[in-house]
Design a protein around this motif. Structure first.
Motif, PDB file in Angstrom:
ATOM      1  N   GLY A   9      29.681   7.959 -31.573  1.00 35.03           N
ATOM      2  CA  GLY A   9      28.774   9.011 -31.109  1.00 35.03           C
ATOM      3  C   GLY A   9      28.721  10.225 -32.016  1.00 35.03           C
ATOM      4  N   LEU A  10      29.688  10.345 -32.926  1.00 32.83           N
ATOM      5  CA  LEU A  10      29.672  11.467 -33.871  1.00 32.83           C
ATOM      6  C   LEU A  10      28.563  11.340 -34.901  1.00 32.83           C
ATOM      7  N   SER A  11      28.223  10.121 -35.261  1.00 32.42           N
ATOM      8  CA  SER A  11      27.309   9.946 -36.384  1.00 32.42           C
ATOM      9  C   SER A  11      26.171   8.971 -36.102  1.00 32.42           C
ATOM     10  N   ILE A  12      26.124   8.419 -34.905  1.00 30.42           N
ATOM     11  CA  ILE A  12      25.048   7.484 -34.543  1.00 30.42           C
ATOM     12  C   ILE A  12      24.482   7.901 -33.190  1.00 30.42           C
ATOM     13  N   GLY A  13      23.190   8.060 -33.119  1.00 31.52           N
ATOM     14  CA  GLY A  13      22.547   8.278 -31.833  1.00 31.52           C
ATOM     15  C   GLY A  13      22.885   9.578 -31.143  1.00 31.52           C
ATOM     16  N   GLN A  14      22.883  10.676 -31.851  1.00 34.68           N
ATOM     17  CA  GLN A  14      23.091  11.975 -31.212  1.00 34.68           C
ATOM     18  C   GLN A  14      21.791  12.394 -30.528  1.00 34.68           C
ATOM     19  N   ASN A  15      21.804  12.354 -29.190  1.00 34.43           N
ATOM     20  CA  ASN A  15      20.573  12.567 -28.429  1.00 34.43           C
ATOM     21  C   ASN A  15      19.936  13.933 -28.644  1.00 34.43           C
ATOM     22  N   GLY A  16      20.761  14.958 -28.810  1.00 39.42           N
ATOM     23  CA  GLY A  16      20.225  16.307 -28.971  1.00 39.42           C
ATOM     24  C   GLY A  16      19.813  16.607 -30.396  1.00 39.42           C
ATOM     25  N   CYS A  17      20.759  16.469 -31.331  1.00 38.48           N
ATOM     26  CA  CYS A  17      20.511  16.848 -32.727  1.00 38.48           C
ATOM     27  C   CYS A  17      19.631  15.846 -33.469  1.00 38.48           C
ATOM     28  N   ALA A  18      19.805  14.560 -33.204  1.00 44.70           N
ATOM     29  CA  ALA A  18      19.050  13.538 -33.936  1.00 44.70           C
ATOM     30  C   ALA A  18      17.890  12.975 -33.127  1.00 44.70           C
ATOM     31  N   GLY A  19      17.809  13.300 -31.826  1.00 45.71           N
ATOM     32  CA  GLY A  19      16.754  12.769 -30.980  1.00 45.71           C
ATOM     33  C   GLY A  19      15.704  13.808 -30.624  1.00 45.71           C
ATOM     34  N   ILE A  20      16.046  14.715 -29.725  1.00 46.22           N
ATOM     35  CA  ILE A  20      15.086  15.692 -29.231  1.00 46.22           C
ATOM     36  C   ILE A  20      14.615  16.645 -30.324  1.00 46.22           C
ATOM     37  N   TYR A  21      15.545  17.193 -31.090  1.00 46.47           N
ATOM     38  CA  TYR A  21      15.215  18.252 -32.052  1.00 46.47           C
ATOM     39  C   TYR A  21      14.222  17.808 -33.128  1.00 46.47           C
ATOM     40  N   PRO A  22      14.502  16.725 -33.874  1.00 45.83           N
ATOM     41  CA  PRO A  22      13.541  16.334 -34.913  1.00 45.83           C
ATOM     42  C   PRO A  22      12.176  15.943 -34.341  1.00 45.83           C
ATOM     43  N   ALA A  23      12.174  15.307 -33.170  1.00 50.29           N
ATOM     44  CA  ALA A  23      10.902  14.895 -32.562  1.00 50.29           C
ATOM     45  C   ALA A  23      10.056  16.108 -32.179  1.00 50.29           C
ATOM     46  N   MET A  24      10.684  17.126 -31.585  1.00 51.23           N
ATOM     47  CA  MET A  24       9.952  18.340 -31.226  1.00 51.23           C
ATOM     48  C   MET A  24       9.413  19.042 -32.470  1.00 51.23           C
ATOM     49  N   LEU A  25      10.236  19.113 -33.511  1.00 53.28           N
ATOM     50  CA  LEU A  25       9.787  19.754 -34.750  1.00 53.28           C
ATOM     51  C   LEU A  25       8.572  19.032 -35.339  1.00 53.28           C
ATOM     52  N   ALA A  26       8.627  17.708 -35.337  1.00 53.21           N
ATOM     53  CA  ALA A  26       7.528  16.934 -35.915  1.00 53.21           C
ATOM     54  C   ALA A  26       6.220  17.196 -35.178  1.00 53.21           C
TER      55      ALA A  26
END
Length: 439
Positions: free
Chosen positions: A316-333
């Motif tokens: 979970g440290l480096s794969i599938g981080q829901n907040g940093c790698a999921g929600i954040y980049p999608a909202m920015l895009a």
């Protein structure tokens, strides 16, 4: 409070409350530009950052020995592939769902990067992101995948690369598979290796427990500093973006609770027993620093076997981080797309974005800057201007607190759910009153 045998969770909440109250007093008495406050912050950092440093000190050894130890546990040996597959599927699957939630929130709140006024801080941040982008852009996708591999594991133990955490996980996994091969053919050697690994694991966990006892003090100092130095005017000006982010984070956390509930477990029990690592993740903004608490909460509070807890926490440290790698980049895009004439509601754009977010979630560092690294990968893949990601720098710390807590929750939910599906969850421990459990 400790001498009166008040529960550890209550001491942690007390530290959080005192930190917020003290920070507000300092903020309104002295103001963020005060020399007195700047001097005081240095002493807060001695306690708060000192505590985080101690946690970071143990992260790489803990990741390494946790993965290796998982291979030596008898319970993980049965249906090993199924358990690993479930953990990875849950981590990556929930990240894809998180991306969809982030997209929905951005659309509902009508977020548009062109609405944000850019100042010196935003310009400087944008330049930094462009520099990081240039580093990533020089690598093709196959080269980025190769970069995840530990060419020099001793270098990765120092955390020198953004992908060092996943590299250490891969190195430990290779050693673990080698142990399984030895266990099949050379039982005597395997027994020696197992006892050595178990002894080192017990040793590392003892260090972890010593450090965890400092948690209430660390949270108090970190929260006091954060609140005292917060730019409330900037938060007010960008209130819509902050609210949209936290709406998405809360919805995704509710989905975590739904997953727990569908597994046949009480979600409110999960919230109570996961509160300490979630609180620390929220205040420290470090998924990696929270790893000792993440594993400890699973094994001593939630009834997850050590092997599964170690895999779920470390992956979970480096794969599938829901907040940093999921929600954040999608909202920015979605926010940035209109600035280049792209309609963010086009079905193909949305499907591509969700797929890119899920794939890019591999190798995201679980330390400060991981969200920026994830955003660079996603925005570059979607051919969007990455410099605009720096427009949220003034509220970045506030948003980062929530998304880091969501990262940690995703890791724990994957451990709890996998244990329940495979029938290895200690339901008595899960349902036991938290006041009767120890750290």
């Amino acid at each position: 409070m400790g001498r009166k045998h008040i529960s550890f969770s209550k001491r942690v909440f007390t530290g959080l409350g005192l930190g917020i109250a003290y920070g507000l007093v300092l903020h309104y008495v002295y103001g963020t530009d005060s020399e007195i406050l700047s001097e005081s912050v240095q002493w807060f950092n001695l306690v708060g950052n000192g505590y985080i440093k101690l946690l970071q000190m143990i992260v790489m050894p803990l990741v390494f020995i946790s993965i290796l130890s998982a291979f030596t546990k008898i319970t993980i040996g049965k249906n090993f592939g199924k358990k690993t597959g479930l953990i990875l599927s849950l981590l990556i699957g929930t990240t894809a769902v998180a991306a969809a939630v982030g997209i929905l929130s951005a659309v509902v709140f009508d977020l548009d990067a062109s609405q944000i006024v850019s100042g010196d801080a935003e310009t400087e941040r944008g330049a930094y992101i462009e520099m990081r982008t240039a580093e990533v852009a020089d690598l093709t996708l196959p080269q980025q995948i190769v970069d995840l591999l530990p060419g020099n594991p001793f270098l990765d133990f120092t955390g020198a690369r953004p992908t060092s955490t996943i590299a250490v996980v891969i190195f430990a996994a290779f050693l673990g598979f080698a142990y399984l091969g030895i266990a099949r053919k050379e039982e005597e050697h395997a027994a020696v290796l197992k006892s050595t690994v178990d002894a080192v694991y017990a040793w590392i966990m003892r260090v972890v427990k010593i450090i965890l006892r400092l948690t209430p003090y660390g949270i108090l100092a970190i929260m006091a500093r954060t609140v005292a130095m917060s730019d409330f005017d900037a938060i007010y000006d960008l209130g819509k973006f902050v609210i949209a982010s936290y709406v998405a984070l809360i919805i995704m956390f509710a989905i975590h609770l739904l997953i727990v509930s569908l597994s046949g477990l009480n979600p409110f029990t999960y919230v109570k027993k996961a509160a300490e690592p979630l609180l620390f993740a929220f205040t420290s903004r470090s998924s990696a620093g929270t790893l000792p608490l993440t594993i400890n909460a699973q094994t001593t509070r939630l009834g997850v076997p050590e092997g599964i807890a170690n895999f779920a926490g470390s992956f979970g440290l480096s794969i599938g981080q829901n907040g940093c790698a999921g929600i954040y980049p999608a909202m920015l895009a979605v926010m940035i797309a209109p600035t280049v004439g792209q309609n963010p509601l086009e079905p193909m754009f949305l499907l591509t974005l969700i797929a890119v977010v899920a794939i890019s979630s591999f190798g995201v560092a679980g330390v400060g800057g991981g969200a920026t690294f994830a955003a660079i990968l996603v925005l570059s893949a979607m051919d969007l201007p990455v410099a605009l990601a720096g427009l949220l720098i003034s509220v970045e710390p506030l948003i980062d607190m929530g998304r880091t807590a969501l990262n940690v929750s995703g890791a724990m939910v994957s451990g709890v759910t996998t244990s329940k599906i495979t029938g290895e969850l200690d339901t008595d421990m899960y349902n036991e009153a938290i006041d009767n459990q120890t750290v």
